[in-house]
Design a protein around this motif. Structure first.
Motif, PDB file in Angstrom:
ATOM      1  N   ASN A   1     123.848  49.375  50.880  1.00 43.77           N
ATOM      2  CA  ASN A   1     125.078  50.035  51.303  1.00 43.77           C
ATOM      3  C   ASN A   1     125.247  51.349  50.539  1.00 43.77           C
ATOM      4  OD1 ASN A   1     127.580  50.727  52.218  1.00 43.77           O
ATOM      5  ND2 ASN A   1     128.679  49.098  51.139  1.00 43.77           N
ATOM      6  N   ARG A   2     125.480  52.435  51.241  1.00 37.88           N
ATOM      7  CA  ARG A   2     125.566  53.749  50.585  1.00 37.88           C
ATOM      8  C   ARG A   2     126.820  53.889  49.743  1.00 37.88           C
ATOM      9  NH1 ARG A   2     128.283  57.863  53.505  1.00 37.88           N
ATOM     10  NH2 ARG A   2     129.450  57.101  55.285  1.00 37.88           N
ATOM     11  N   GLU A   3     127.785  52.985  49.911  1.00 38.05           N
ATOM     12  CA  GLU A   3     128.955  52.996  49.042  1.00 38.05           C
ATOM     13  C   GLU A   3     128.702  52.230  47.746  1.00 38.05           C
ATOM     14  OE1 GLU A   3     131.508  54.748  49.629  1.00 38.05           O
ATOM     15  OE2 GLU A   3     131.018  55.346  51.682  1.00 38.05           O
ATOM     16  N   LEU A   4     127.655  51.425  47.711  1.00 39.50           N
ATOM     17  CA  LEU A   4     127.370  50.622  46.529  1.00 39.50           C
ATOM     18  C   LEU A   4     126.487  51.358  45.531  1.00 39.50           C
ATOM     19  CD1 LEU A   4     127.470  47.881  45.040  1.00 39.50           C
ATOM     20  CD2 LEU A   4     125.471  47.196  46.399  1.00 39.50           C
ATOM     21  N   VAL A   5     125.495  52.106  46.022  1.00 42.46           N
ATOM     22  CA  VAL A   5     124.520  52.770  45.163  1.00 42.46           C
ATOM     23  C   VAL A   5     124.605  54.274  45.390  1.00 42.46           C
ATOM     24  CG1 VAL A   5     122.099  52.970  44.546  1.00 42.46           C
ATOM     25  CG2 VAL A   5     123.021  50.774  45.269  1.00 42.46           C
ATOM     26  N   SER A   6     124.576  55.036  44.283  1.00 39.74           N
ATOM     27  CA  SER A   6     124.598  56.498  44.354  1.00 39.74           C
ATOM     28  C   SER A   6     123.361  57.043  43.649  1.00 39.74           C
ATOM     29  CB  SER A   6     125.857  57.068  43.691  1.00 39.74           C
ATOM     30  OG  SER A   6     127.021  56.615  44.359  1.00 39.74           O
ATOM     31  N   VAL A   7     122.581  57.839  44.380  1.00 38.65           N
ATOM     32  CA  VAL A   7     121.422  58.534  43.819  1.00 38.65           C
ATOM     33  C   VAL A   7     121.674  60.029  44.005  1.00 38.65           C
ATOM     34  CG1 VAL A   7     118.929  58.840  43.889  1.00 38.65           C
ATOM     35  CG2 VAL A   7     119.907  56.607  44.387  1.00 38.65           C
ATOM     36  N   ASP A   8     122.073  60.709  42.934  1.00 39.10           N
ATOM     37  CA  ASP A   8     122.415  62.131  42.982  1.00 39.10           C
ATOM     38  C   ASP A   8     121.195  62.961  42.613  1.00 39.10           C
ATOM     39  OD1 ASP A   8     125.037  61.448  43.596  1.00 39.10           O
ATOM     40  OD2 ASP A   8     125.584  61.301  41.474  1.00 39.10           O
ATOM     41  N   VAL A   9     120.919  63.995  43.415  1.00 36.78           N
ATOM     42  CA  VAL A   9     119.748  64.850  43.204  1.00 36.78           C
ATOM     43  C   VAL A   9     120.167  66.307  43.299  1.00 36.78           C
ATOM     44  CG1 VAL A   9     118.174  63.126  44.142  1.00 36.78           C
ATOM     45  CG2 VAL A   9     119.125  64.852  45.653  1.00 36.78           C
ATOM     46  N   THR A  10     119.283  67.189  42.803  1.00 37.04           N
ATOM     47  CA  THR A  10     119.490  68.636  42.861  1.00 37.04           C
ATOM     48  C   THR A  10     118.194  69.292  43.296  1.00 37.04           C
ATOM     49  OG1 THR A  10     121.095  68.515  41.055  1.00 37.04           O
ATOM     50  CG2 THR A  10     120.191  70.689  41.583  1.00 37.04           C
ATOM     51  N   VAL A  11     118.296  70.239  44.244  1.00 39.33           N
ATOM     52  CA  VAL A  11     117.126  70.994  44.693  1.00 39.33           C
ATOM     53  C   VAL A  11     116.883  72.111  43.679  1.00 39.33           C
ATOM     54  CG1 VAL A  11     116.115  72.352  46.563  1.00 39.33           C
ATOM     55  CG2 VAL A  11     117.679  70.469  47.082  1.00 39.33           C
ATOM     56  N   ILE A  12     115.736  72.087  43.024  1.00 39.69           N
ATOM     57  CA  ILE A  12     115.467  73.064  41.971  1.00 39.69           C
ATOM     58  C   ILE A  12     114.463  74.132  42.397  1.00 39.69           C
ATOM     59  CG2 ILE A  12     116.025  71.429  40.146  1.00 39.69           C
ATOM     60  CD1 ILE A  12     113.081  70.932  39.738  1.00 39.69           C
ATOM     61  N   GLU A  13     113.670  73.882  43.406  1.00 41.83           N
ATOM     62  CA  GLU A  13     112.682  74.889  43.798  1.00 41.83           C
ATOM     63  C   GLU A  13     112.184  74.602  45.207  1.00 41.83           C
ATOM     64  OE1 GLU A  13     108.420  76.825  42.269  1.00 41.83           O
ATOM     65  OE2 GLU A  13     109.385  75.193  41.171  1.00 41.83           O
ATOM     66  N   LYS A  14     111.929  75.694  45.965  1.00 45.15           N
ATOM     67  CA  LYS A  14     111.297  75.615  47.272  1.00 45.15           C
ATOM     68  C   LYS A  14     110.139  76.618  47.264  1.00 45.15           C
ATOM     69  CE  LYS A  14     113.681  75.085  51.044  1.00 45.15           C
ATOM     70  NZ  LYS A  14     113.517  73.657  51.386  1.00 45.15           N
ATOM     71  N   THR A  15     108.956  76.120  47.511  1.00 42.50           N
ATOM     72  CA  THR A  15     107.769  76.954  47.418  1.00 42.50           C
ATOM     73  C   THR A  15     106.738  76.499  48.445  1.00 42.50           C
ATOM     74  OG1 THR A  15     106.033  77.739  45.938  1.00 42.50           O
ATOM     75  CG2 THR A  15     106.767  75.475  45.652  1.00 42.50           C
ATOM     76  N   LEU A  16     105.559  77.097  48.363  1.00 40.35           N
ATOM     77  CA  LEU A  16     104.455  76.742  49.235  1.00 40.35           C
ATOM     78  C   LEU A  16     103.326  76.128  48.414  1.00 40.35           C
ATOM     79  CD1 LEU A  16     104.275  79.921  51.531  1.00 40.35           C
ATOM     80  CD2 LEU A  16     105.344  77.728  52.058  1.00 40.35           C
ATOM     81  N   SER A  17     102.546  75.307  49.058  1.00 37.72           N
ATOM     82  CA  SER A  17     101.437  74.651  48.388  1.00 37.72           C
ATOM     83  C   SER A  17     100.276  75.627  48.222  1.00 37.72           C
ATOM     84  CB  SER A  17     100.991  73.424  49.195  1.00 37.72           C
ATOM     85  OG  SER A  17     100.456  73.839  50.447  1.00 37.72           O
ATOM     86  N   HIS A  18      99.207  75.143  47.622  1.00 38.73           N
ATOM     87  CA  HIS A  18      98.000  75.959  47.514  1.00 38.73           C
ATOM     88  C   HIS A  18      97.388  76.163  48.901  1.00 38.73           C
ATOM     89  CE1 HIS A  18      96.516  71.831  47.635  1.00 38.73           C
ATOM     90  NE2 HIS A  18      95.366  72.327  48.081  1.00 38.73           N
ATOM     91  N   THR A  19      96.500  77.115  49.010  1.00 41.34           N
ATOM     92  CA  THR A  19      95.865  77.404  50.296  1.00 41.34           C
ATOM     93  C   THR A  19      94.906  76.279  50.684  1.00 41.34           C
ATOM     94  OG1 THR A  19      96.018  79.770  49.857  1.00 41.34           O
ATOM     95  CG2 THR A  19      94.505  79.070  51.597  1.00 41.34           C
ATOM     96  N   ILE A  20      95.145  75.713  51.848  1.00 40.51           N
ATOM     97  CA  ILE A  20      94.330  74.617  52.357  1.00 40.51           C
ATOM     98  C   ILE A  20      93.378  75.162  53.406  1.00 40.51           C
ATOM     99  CG2 ILE A  20      94.375  72.348  53.458  1.00 40.51           C
ATOM    100  CD1 ILE A  20      97.211  72.015  52.417  1.00 40.51           C
ATOM    101  N   THR A  21      92.113  74.821  53.294  1.00 43.06           N
ATOM    102  CA  THR A  21      91.086  75.300  54.215  1.00 43.06           C
ATOM    103  C   THR A  21      90.767  74.210  55.222  1.00 43.06           C
ATOM    104  OG1 THR A  21      90.133  76.669  52.479  1.00 43.06           O
ATOM    105  CG2 THR A  21      88.773  76.262  54.423  1.00 43.06           C
ATOM    106  N   ARG A  22      90.781  74.608  56.487  1.00 42.04           N
ATOM    107  CA  ARG A  22      90.418  73.692  57.566  1.00 42.04           C
ATOM    108  C   ARG A  22      89.200  74.276  58.286  1.00 42.04           C
ATOM    109  NH1 ARG A  22      93.723  72.396  63.161  1.00 42.04           N
ATOM    110  NH2 ARG A  22      92.402  70.661  63.870  1.00 42.04           N
TER     111      ARG A  22
END
Length: 227
Positions: free
Chosen positions: A160-181
Motif C-alpha cells: 500500500n502506497r500509504e504504508l511505505v514511503s520511498v523518497d528519491v531525488t534526481v541528481i543527474e541525467k546523462t547519456l551512456s558510453h557510445t555503443i557500437t552495433r
C-alpha cells in the motif's frame, strides 16, 4: 461326400468371419494387454460445483486423470494458535516501528519495468527515457518489498502506497558510453555499423520509512488512485 466337404468349408468360412469380428474385442485384449494402447480414449464430462457461487461447469476428464476432489469440502487451515502467533508478530513489528528500532531498511522497487533492491543513500541508474528533471524530489509508489533485520513486508504484488514511503531525488541525467552495433552477412556484401547512446537517469534514495501500523486500514485507501 462332396456335399459334406462343401458344407464343412462353408461352416469354417462363416466361423472364421465371426471370430475375426468378435475376437479382437473379446479375446485378443485379454491375451495381449499391449493392444489396449491403440484404443481411442473417450473424454467424459463431470459436473463441478464451486464453493463460491454454486454454479455448474462442465470440465473434460479422461480416464487416466485422477479424480477431482469434492469442491464443497472446506479445509480449515487457520486455527486459534496461528491467529495468536500472527497477532504477536504484528504487535512486535508495530512496536519496532513505533520506537524507531527498525535499523537500516531495504526495499525492492520497480521503475520503468525493472526492479531494484535499494537502501538509504544508494544511487541507482535508470536506463532509457524517464521524464523527471534534475533536482526533482518524488515518492516511489511501486514498492514490492520492504524489510529490515527483524522483519520483512511483502506486497501482493505491491505494498500500500500509504504504508511505505520511498523518497528519491534526481541528481543527474546523462547519456551512456557510445555503443557500437555492427551487422555483417558473409558472402552478401552486407556490412552496417551504427553508433548510439542510451539515456541514463541517476537517482539517490533519500529515505525508506513505514508510516503507521501495518495492520490498520486507511480510510481512503485506493480511492484516489487506480493502478
Amino acid at each position: 461326400m462332396t456335399t459334406l466337404l462343401g458344407f464343412s468349408k462353408l461352416f469354417n468360412y462363416t466361423a472364421s468371419n465371426c471370430l475375426k469380428r468378435v475376437g479382437p474385442a473379446a479375446i485378443f485384449k485379454q491375451l495381449y494387454p499391449a493392444l489396449r494402447l491403440w484404443e481411442i480414449p473417450i473424454v467424459e464430462y463431470r459436473k463441478v460445483v464451486p464453493a463460491k457461487d454454486r454454479r455448474y461447469y462442465l470440465q473434460p476428464r479422461t480416464k487416466w486423470m485422477k479424480p477431482l476432489p469434492d469442491q464443497e469440502t472446506e479445509i480449515q487451515e487457520w486455527d486459534d494458535e496461528k491467529e495468536q502467533i500472527c497477532s504477536d508478530v504484528t504487535n512486535e513489528i508495530n512496536n519496532l516501528i513505533t520506537t524507531n528500532r527498525t535499523g537500516r531498511m531495504f526495499a525492492v522497487i520497480q521503475i520503468c519495468g525493472k526492479q531494484y533492491k535499494v537502501t538509504e543513500n544508494d544511487i541507482i541508474v535508470i536506463q532509457g527515457f524517464w521524464p523527471p528533471n534534475i533536482g526533482e524530489r518524488m515518492k516511489l509508489e511501486k514498492v514490492l518489498l520492504v524489510g529490515s533485520t527483524d522483519f520483512t513486508l511483502v506486497g501482493r504484488p505491491i505494498l500500500n502506497r500509504e504504508l511505505v514511503s520511498v523518497d528519491v531525488t534526481v541528481i543527474e541525467k546523462t547519456l551512456s558510453h557510445t555503443i557500437t552495433r555492427f551487422r555483417f552477412m558473409p558472402r552478401k556484401k552486407y556490412r552496417r555499423i551504427n553508433f548510439y547512446k542510451v539515456q541514463h537517469t541517476m537517482l539517490r534514495i533519500n529515505s525508506i520509512t513505514v508510516n503507521g501500523k501495518i495492520d490498520e486500514k486507511k480510510e481512503v485507501e485506493g480511492l484516489d488512485r487506480v493502478y
